[in-house]
Design an enzyme around this catalytic site. Structure first.
Site, PDB file in Angstrom:
ATOM      1  CG  ASP A  83     -24.835 -74.910 -11.236  1.00  0.00           C
ATOM      2  OD1 ASP A  83     -25.860 -74.286 -11.564  1.00  0.00           O
ATOM      3  OD2 ASP A  83     -24.684 -75.407 -10.102  1.00  0.00           O
TER       4      ASP A  83
HETATM    5  C1  TTP Z   1     -20.750 -67.250  -4.202  1.00  0.00           C
HETATM    6  C2  TTP Z   1     -21.259 -66.298  -5.266  1.00  0.00           C
HETATM    7  C3  TTP Z   1     -22.225 -66.678  -6.193  1.00  0.00           C
HETATM    8  N1  TTP Z   1     -22.674 -65.796  -7.120  1.00  0.00           N
HETATM    9  C4  TTP Z   1     -23.703 -66.155  -8.120  1.00  0.00           C
HETATM   10  C5  TTP Z   1     -23.150 -66.690  -9.444  1.00  0.00           C
HETATM   11  C6  TTP Z   1     -24.349 -67.359 -10.056  1.00  0.00           C
HETATM   12  O1  TTP Z   1     -25.054 -66.399 -10.855  1.00  0.00           O
HETATM   13  C7  TTP Z   1     -25.179 -67.761  -8.843  1.00  0.00           C
HETATM   14  C8  TTP Z   1     -25.235 -69.266  -8.695  1.00  0.00           C
HETATM   15  O2  TTP Z   1     -26.329 -69.761  -9.362  1.00  0.00           O
HETATM   16  P1  TTP Z   1     -26.232 -70.697 -10.649  1.00  0.00           P
HETATM   17  O3  TTP Z   1     -27.386 -71.639 -10.566  1.00  0.00           O
HETATM   18  O4  TTP Z   1     -24.853 -71.262 -10.790  1.00  0.00           O
HETATM   19  O5  TTP Z   1     -26.432 -69.677 -11.864  1.00  0.00           O
HETATM   20  P2  TTP Z   1     -27.670 -68.760 -12.217  1.00  0.00           P
HETATM   21  O6  TTP Z   1     -28.976 -69.439 -11.925  1.00  0.00           O
HETATM   22  O7  TTP Z   1     -27.467 -67.397 -11.592  1.00  0.00           O
HETATM   23  O8  TTP Z   1     -27.484 -68.554 -13.788  1.00  0.00           O
HETATM   24  P3  TTP Z   1     -27.516 -69.661 -14.976  1.00  0.00           P
HETATM   25  O9  TTP Z   1     -27.920 -70.990 -14.407  1.00  0.00           O
HETATM   26  O10 TTP Z   1     -28.515 -69.128 -15.961  1.00  0.00           O
HETATM   27  O11 TTP Z   1     -26.109 -69.653 -15.525  1.00  0.00           O
HETATM   28  O12 TTP Z   1     -24.551 -67.201  -7.699  1.00  0.00           O
HETATM   29  C9  TTP Z   1     -22.179 -64.499  -7.175  1.00  0.00           C
HETATM   30  O13 TTP Z   1     -22.605 -63.689  -8.024  1.00  0.00           O
HETATM   31  N2  TTP Z   1     -21.216 -64.115  -6.283  1.00  0.00           N
HETATM   32  C10 TTP Z   1     -20.729 -64.946  -5.316  1.00  0.00           C
HETATM   33  O14 TTP Z   1     -19.863 -64.516  -4.519  1.00  0.00           O
END
Ligand code: TTP
Length: 217
Positions: A83
């Site tokens: 997360d």
């Molecule tokens: C800061 C940042 C975040 N993110 C993304 C990563 C995560 O996918 C998302 C954070 O949300 P999360 O809730 O961590 O993850 P998710 O809902 O996408 O997937 P899952 O719970 O099924 O694993 O933000 C990027 O892709 N690039 C970035 O620079």
């Protein structure tokens, strides 16, 4: 490489990526470890007085356990949950609810440093490894036109903190201090140590034929 007489784990152990995030799948493919994906239905609601660090760790652990629960009693399976969230002045930045929420986050981060915290948890049937990794990211000064233009690309909506450093969000960034993959959602340096401790011999995989089978569980 482990010495030849060291105990060998069952090969190949199965790895589940307990995530629906395409970014996490891409990062795992990058290091060539075979895995299957399974999105979990873990509710992401921060408890009153729960710190950002405790929150992100709890969610990674819950996602990992939910992934493991999908395979019942199979003791050769490991499940990886993660997360990610942003943190500025103790304020937790999750995915933006709407443009107003997004613009507020951008103003908070404009011209200064914030933290990106990613927690990962690798769980097996009788062992579990977890950690929270912090990367410091400094943003350029962002004006309203840039904030509106970036929102209109559609990129911010499903990302913690409202940006993707691996995409056009890179244009907002002045510098980063720490793990890049951690910002994208999966700190590969920490993960490599966990895979080793779990006896998942990622260094033995044939990079030409492995990578993600990216099937579902
Ligand atoms: C800061 C940042 C975040 N993110 C993304 C990563 C995560 O996918 C998302 C954070 O949300 P999360 O809730 O961590 O993850 P998710 O809902 O996408 O997937 P899952 O719970 O099924 O694993 O933000 C990027 O892709 N690039 C970035 O620079």
């Amino acid at each position: 490489m482990p010495p030849p007489d060291s105990p060998q784990p069952s090969f190949p152990p199965r790895l589940i990526l307990a995530s629906g995030s395409p970014r996490r799948a891409e990062l795992l493919m990058q290091i060539g470890v075979p895995f299957s994906s399974a999105a979990t239905a873990v509710e992401e609601i921060r408890q009153t007085d729960e710190s950002g660090r405790d929150y992100v760790l709890r969610l990674a652990q819950e996602k990992s356990r939910a992934g493991l629960a999908l395979v019942g009693d199979d003791t050769t399976v490991w499940s990886l949950g993660a997360d990610t969230l942003g943190l500025v002045d103790d304020e937790v930045l999750e995915k933006p609810r709407d443009f107003t929420d997004f613009a507020r986050m951008m103003r908070l981060m404009s011209g200064r440093e914030h933290s990106v915290l990613t927690a990962i948890c690798l769980s097996g049937s009788d062992q579990s490894f977890s950690d929270v990794v912090e990367t410091r990211v400094r943003f350029r000064t962002l004006d309203r036109a840039l904030i509106e233009g970036y929102w209109n690309t559609g990129e911010p909506r499903d990302k913690a903190g409202g940006y993707g450093i691996q995409g056009m969000g890179a244009l907002l960034v002045e510098s980063i201090h720490g793990s890049y993959s951690n910002v994208v959602g999966l700190p590969l340096e920490t993960l490599a140590g966990f895979l080793q401790r779990a006896g998942i011999p990622y260094w033995q995989f044939d990079k030409r034929s492995s990578g993600a089978d990216a099937g579902t569980v």
